[in-house]
Design an enzyme around this catalytic site. Sequence first.
Site, PDB file in Angstrom:
ATOM      1  N   GLY A  17       0.736  -1.233   0.000  1.00 17.55           N
ATOM      2  CA  GLY A  17       0.000   0.000   0.000  1.00 17.55           C
ATOM      3  C   GLY A  17       0.773   1.294   0.000  1.00 17.55           C
ATOM      4  O   GLY A  17       0.171   2.328   0.216  1.00 17.55           O
ATOM      5  N   THR A  18       2.062   1.285  -0.245  1.00 17.02           N
ATOM      6  CA  THR A  18       2.781   2.558  -0.261  1.00 17.02           C
ATOM      7  C   THR A  18       4.167   2.391  -0.869  1.00 17.02           C
ATOM      8  O   THR A  18       4.657   1.279  -1.034  1.00 17.02           O
ATOM      9  CB  THR A  18       2.912   3.125   1.165  1.00 17.02           C
ATOM     10  OG1 THR A  18       3.374   4.465   1.085  1.00 17.02           O
ATOM     11  CG2 THR A  18       3.891   2.322   1.990  1.00 17.02           C
ATOM     12  N   THR A  19       4.780   3.519  -1.187  1.00 18.88           N
ATOM     13  CA  THR A  19       6.202   3.548  -1.525  1.00 18.88           C
ATOM     14  C   THR A  19       6.809   4.780  -0.872  1.00 18.88           C
ATOM     15  O   THR A  19       6.321   5.896  -1.071  1.00 18.88           O
ATOM     16  CB  THR A  19       6.421   3.622  -3.043  1.00 18.88           C
ATOM     17  OG1 THR A  19       5.817   2.481  -3.673  1.00 18.88           O
ATOM     18  CG2 THR A  19       7.915   3.622  -3.367  1.00 18.88           C
ATOM     19  N   SER A 146       5.252  -1.427  -0.776  1.00 23.60           N
ATOM     20  CA  SER A 146       4.954  -2.379  -1.846  1.00 23.60           C
ATOM     21  C   SER A 146       5.659  -2.041  -3.151  1.00 23.60           C
ATOM     22  O   SER A 146       5.967  -2.919  -3.947  1.00 23.60           O
ATOM     23  CB  SER A 146       3.437  -2.433  -2.078  1.00 23.60           C
ATOM     24  OG  SER A 146       2.938  -1.132  -2.349  1.00 23.60           O
TER      25      SER A 146
END
Length: 211
Positions: A17-19, A146
């Site tokens: 859900g993020t970078t 992710s």
Amino acid sequence: MVIMGNKLQLENKILKGTTTVGIKVNDGVVLAADRRASAGFFVANKMVRKVLYITDKIGITTAGSVADLQFIYDVLKNIYHYNNITKYGPISIKGIATRLANVLSATKYFPYIVQILIGGYDDQPRLFNLDYLGDITEENYVATGSGSPVAMGVLEDEYNPKMTLDEAADLAKRAVFSAIKRDSFTGTGVIVAKIHSKGHEELEFYLNKKV
């Protein structure tokens, strides 16, 4: 006790859900993150803030459970301000990261689902990566979340310790945008923070203006 199956489930939640990206250079530290929050395959929020500040010269990026991250953010601010109002005085970035690592390690059997980058400038640029078990490493460049495999490929190829802070900010932006193009849990745009000896500057970038 955390069994292997549960540990893998926790790691998947943290990665999903993020970078976020952190880069350390001679002039300071850059922290960057996308703005999408996802719940499973649903885009829950398009404008989430994942770059936060403890002080004008110390920032963090966040990945993981929102509730746990909000609590950990409060813990970090309390650590800093407690030291300021006691005889101990201002705490270093390494000190803050070490204190948080101790908190996460002490709760590893019932862990906070978080992965945190702590970066900033005290007497020099510092950048630390902490996971939910309390593991702590100091990095020159790092990506979490992710989309980190895609972002890390860009960093590995282009990072140079002699680059300027502006060049590092551009690299961080491009690394997160690369993840946005390939990772469905990363999206909307990028917040980039440049932290240096005089404070911080923040920039926002979007693939398009409609969000």
